[in-house]
Scaffold this motif. Structure first.
Motif, short mmCIF file in Angstrom:
data_model
loop_
_atom_site.label_atom_id
_atom_site.label_comp_id
_atom_site.label_asym_id
_atom_site.label_seq_id
_atom_site.Cartn_x
_atom_site.Cartn_y
_atom_site.Cartn_z
N UNK A 174 0.81 -1.22 0.00
CA UNK A 174 0.00 0.00 0.00
C UNK A 174 0.85 1.27 0.00
N UNK A 175 2.11 1.14 0.38
CA UNK A 175 2.99 2.32 0.42
C UNK A 175 3.80 2.47 -0.87
N UNK A 176 3.63 1.53 -1.78
CA UNK A 176 4.37 1.58 -3.05
C UNK A 176 3.72 2.62 -3.97
N UNK A 177 4.41 3.73 -4.20
CA UNK A 177 3.84 4.81 -5.02
C UNK A 177 3.76 4.41 -6.50
N UNK A 178 4.46 3.37 -6.90
CA UNK A 178 4.39 2.93 -8.30
C UNK A 178 3.05 2.30 -8.62
N UNK A 179 2.36 1.75 -7.59
CA UNK A 179 1.09 1.06 -7.81
C UNK A 179 -0.03 2.10 -7.89
N UNK A 180 -0.63 2.20 -9.06
CA UNK A 180 -1.73 3.16 -9.28
C UNK A 180 -3.08 2.47 -9.42
N UNK A 181 -3.08 1.12 -9.42
CA UNK A 181 -4.33 0.39 -9.60
C UNK A 181 -4.60 0.04 -11.04
N UNK A 182 -3.67 0.39 -11.93
CA UNK A 182 -3.84 0.07 -13.35
C UNK A 182 -3.65 -1.42 -13.58
N UNK A 184 -2.40 -2.70 -16.01
CA UNK A 184 -1.12 -2.92 -16.69
C UNK A 184 -0.02 -3.26 -15.70
N UNK A 185 -0.33 -3.15 -14.40
CA UNK A 185 0.66 -3.41 -13.35
C UNK A 185 0.26 -4.61 -12.50
N UNK A 186 -0.14 -5.68 -13.13
CA UNK A 186 -0.64 -6.85 -12.39
C UNK A 186 0.38 -7.39 -11.40
N UNK A 187 1.67 -7.21 -11.71
CA UNK A 187 2.69 -7.70 -10.78
C UNK A 187 2.67 -6.94 -9.47
N UNK A 188 2.04 -5.77 -9.42
CA UNK A 188 1.96 -4.97 -8.21
C UNK A 188 0.62 -5.13 -7.50
N UNK A 189 -0.28 -5.92 -8.07
CA UNK A 189 -1.64 -6.07 -7.54
C UNK A 189 -1.89 -7.48 -7.02
#
Length: 245
Positions: A174-182, A184-189
């Motif tokens: 939740x503190x990762x600013x790279x994760x925007x909920x897109x 296209x970033x499934x590795x961050x979700x």
């Protein structure tokens, strides 16, 4: 004093002590179930699923109080006291069996209720309401996203009105600013849905609670047998003189 009386009295005295401990334990288990469910009450459509937990707490309180009655009745070998204690055990035994049956019934209804109510809450998500906060809490705690899968978000109004993104509570960090909920970033979700995780959690809570109730119900059964033995001996055996405390 014959072996039957000695054994039965020992069982009843032990049962009286167990009453105090079991009363506290059942009240604790019931409160654990209610507290666990209250954290996710936004997703539980049928509030009657908490009836078995309420019954368990009530039984625990009664057991704690009447443990003293059983102890005094056993030591004094009072026919009236033992009969009253037998009635108490019978009522508590019936309540525990009822809690078991209700628990089994409502445990089977968890899946259908969860999926229906969770879908409605997730579809109404806007990030501001109390239900929306509950969704964020759920996804953070259970490390999940969506009802069955993260793709469920694509059919919600939130997704279309927020640049085709899912809530940030779906982010692995939740503190990762790279994760925007897109997407296209499934590795961050988180990609697994919440409904299977929540269903398993609630069913585990119920299973542990039902095992505790079942164990105490078995103890009550032997307590009833012991009470009957002492009552019959006191009533029919001649020349028997009870030991006064």
């Amino acid at each position: 004093m014959d072996c039957g009386i000695i054994t039965s009295k020992a069982v009843l005295l032990l049962l009286s002590l167990i009453f105090w401990a079991a009363g506290a334990a059942l009240a604790y288990v019931g409160s654990i179930v209610i507290n666990s469910y209250s954290n996710y009450d936004s997703f539980l459509e049928d509030k009657y699923t908490l009836i078995p937990a309420a019954v368990t707490i009530g039984v625990g309180v009664v057991m704690f109080i009447f443990g003293l009655v059983g102890c005094c009745a056993t030591i004094r070998e009072s026919k009236f006291g033992l009969s009253f204690f037998l009635l108490i055990i019978l009522v508590i035994f019936a309540a525990e069996v009822a809690a078991l049956v209700l628990g089994i019934i409502y445990q089977g209804r968890i899946k259908g209720d969860l999926e229906r109510s969770m879908t409605e809450v997730f579809n109404n998500y806007n990030g501001l309401t109390s239900d929306s906060k509950a969704v964020d809490y759920l996804q953070n705690q259970l490390q999940c996203c969506g009802v069955q899968t993260y793709a469920n978000w694509t059919t919600t109004s939130w997704f279309t009105s927020n640049n085709n993104t899912v809530p940030r509570s779906c982010c692995r960090n939740s503190t990762d600013t790279r994760c925007t909920g897109s997407l296209d970033q499934l590795e961050l979700l988180h990609t697994k849905g919440c409904e299977p995780n929540l269903q398993q959690f609630l069913q585990d809570v119920w299973s542990y609670a039902m095992l505790v109730v079942l164990g105490f119900a078995i103890v009550k059964f032997f307590g009833m047998l012991s009470t009957c033995v002492i009552t019959c001996k006191v009533s029919h055996r001649r020349g028997y003189h009870p030991i006064r405390a």
